[in-house]
Design an enzyme around this catalytic site. Sequence first.
Site, short mmCIF file in Angstrom:
data_model
loop_
_atom_site.label_atom_id
_atom_site.label_comp_id
_atom_site.label_asym_id
_atom_site.label_seq_id
_atom_site.Cartn_x
_atom_site.Cartn_y
_atom_site.Cartn_z
N ARG A 140 6.65 11.43 9.86
CA ARG A 140 6.69 12.28 11.06
C ARG A 140 7.98 12.24 11.88
NH1 ARG A 140 0.84 10.04 12.47
NH2 ARG A 140 1.81 8.38 11.26
N LYS A 200 8.55 11.22 -0.93
CA LYS A 200 7.20 10.73 -1.22
C LYS A 200 6.23 11.90 -1.11
CE LYS A 200 4.49 8.15 1.70
NZ LYS A 200 3.08 8.50 1.60
N ASP A 213 2.46 8.87 -4.00
CA ASP A 213 1.70 7.85 -3.25
C ASP A 213 0.20 8.14 -3.38
OD1 ASP A 213 1.10 5.76 -1.59
OD2 ASP A 213 1.65 6.80 0.27
N ASN A 221 -10.34 0.09 -16.09
CA ASN A 221 -10.23 1.08 -17.16
C ASN A 221 -9.77 2.44 -16.63
OD1 ASN A 221 -10.80 1.99 -19.98
ND2 ASN A 221 -12.29 3.28 -18.91
N THR A 268 -0.20 -0.02 7.08
CA THR A 268 0.53 -0.35 8.30
C THR A 268 -0.15 0.15 9.57
OG1 THR A 268 1.91 1.54 7.70
CG2 THR A 268 2.85 -0.63 7.38
N LYS A 275 -2.16 5.80 -4.17
CA LYS A 275 -2.98 4.64 -3.73
C LYS A 275 -4.25 4.53 -4.57
CE LYS A 275 -1.35 4.66 1.04
NZ LYS A 275 -0.73 5.99 1.19
N ASP A 328 -9.84 1.79 -8.33
CA ASP A 328 -11.03 2.09 -9.14
C ASP A 328 -11.23 0.92 -10.10
OD1 ASP A 328 -13.06 3.53 -10.68
OD2 ASP A 328 -12.18 5.36 -9.87
O1 C5P Z 1 4.66 9.61 9.54
P1 C5P Z 1 4.85 8.18 9.14
O2 C5P Z 1 6.30 7.76 9.12
O3 C5P Z 1 3.98 7.23 9.95
O4 C5P Z 1 4.35 8.14 7.62
C1 C5P Z 1 4.21 6.97 6.89
C2 C5P Z 1 3.85 7.31 5.46
O5 C5P Z 1 3.67 6.10 4.74
C3 C5P Z 1 2.55 8.09 5.31
O6 C5P Z 1 2.76 9.01 4.25
C4 C5P Z 1 1.52 7.06 4.91
O7 C5P Z 1 0.54 7.61 4.03
C5 C5P Z 1 2.36 6.04 4.16
N1 C5P Z 1 1.86 4.66 4.18
C6 C5P Z 1 1.69 3.92 5.32
N2 C5P Z 1 1.26 2.62 5.27
C7 C5P Z 1 1.01 2.04 4.07
C8 C5P Z 1 1.19 2.76 2.89
C9 C5P Z 1 1.64 4.09 2.97
O8 C5P Z 1 1.94 4.44 6.42
N3 C5P Z 1 0.66 0.77 4.01
#
Ligand code: C5P
Length: 245
Positions: free
Chosen positions: A211, A37, A64, A72, A120, A66, A69
């Site tokens: 992470r 990702k 990713d 269009n 999340t 996201k 907007d």
């Molecule tokens: O480091 P970690 O495992 O927490 O990373 C989670 C990844 O998932 C990050 O790149 C974050 O931007 C993405 N993400 C998220 N929750 C969402 C959508 C995407 O944590 N609802």
Amino acid sequence: MTSSAARDHLIVALDMPTVEEARRLVAELGDTVSFYKVGLELLFAGGLDLARDLKRQNKNVFLDMKLLDIGNTVERAVANATELGINFLTVHGHDLKTLRAAVSGRTGSKLKLLAVTVMTNLTADDIRQQGSSLAPADLALRRAELAYAAGFDGVIASGQEAARIREATSPKFLIVTPGIRLQGSTTDDQERVMTPDNAISAGANHIVVGRPITQADAPKAAAEKFITCIDEALAAHGSGSPTSH
Ligand code: C5P
């Protein structure tokens, strides 16, 4: 020995300051990881070139972005993104009009669109501050239903919400879950977390891990641990298949 099927369910989030560091990590992970990702952190630091390179290395790529907007603008952004040859692209799943516009933007392409339901890292209090009295799980389900109705391929949702979303949509609808942590490990800023095995058992097709792998002392061994958990869950419960690309 873990199955290659288990590997296909893991997406590693390359949240790193520079593409050089991301490239080093990808080289170190080698064949252990097949799906990456690329998100906002790398977008302004060469992330799109990295996404193209990863495709050339036969990796699957989830961009990713996201998007959020007017319809269009989202439609045209998605149409341009189809030129990158990536596998997944995210759009915020807030309203049906914009979601439909995104679907129209990817016409004729194999790009899979995923709607972000509820981040999340948000709690019920954070949602209340936005003026919604819905519990995070109910809001996530509502947005998943909108995405399904709009013709999206799937959603990003917490593992805690996966089972209800699966029940309300179809076996083919993709559920991709971030906020994944091994039992007993630090959750960082994530709130609605789940273990990899529980997420897969709840019906997730892919888990997204950042992470716990990117900042591990031994990233390859860390990735293998997640794959082992996925493998065990698949053996015990089966699950939605990983995407066919
Ligand atoms: O480091 P970690 O495992 O927490 O990373 C989670 C990844 O998932 C990050 O790149 C974050 O931007 C993405 N993400 C998220 N929750 C969402 C959508 C995407 O944590 N609802």
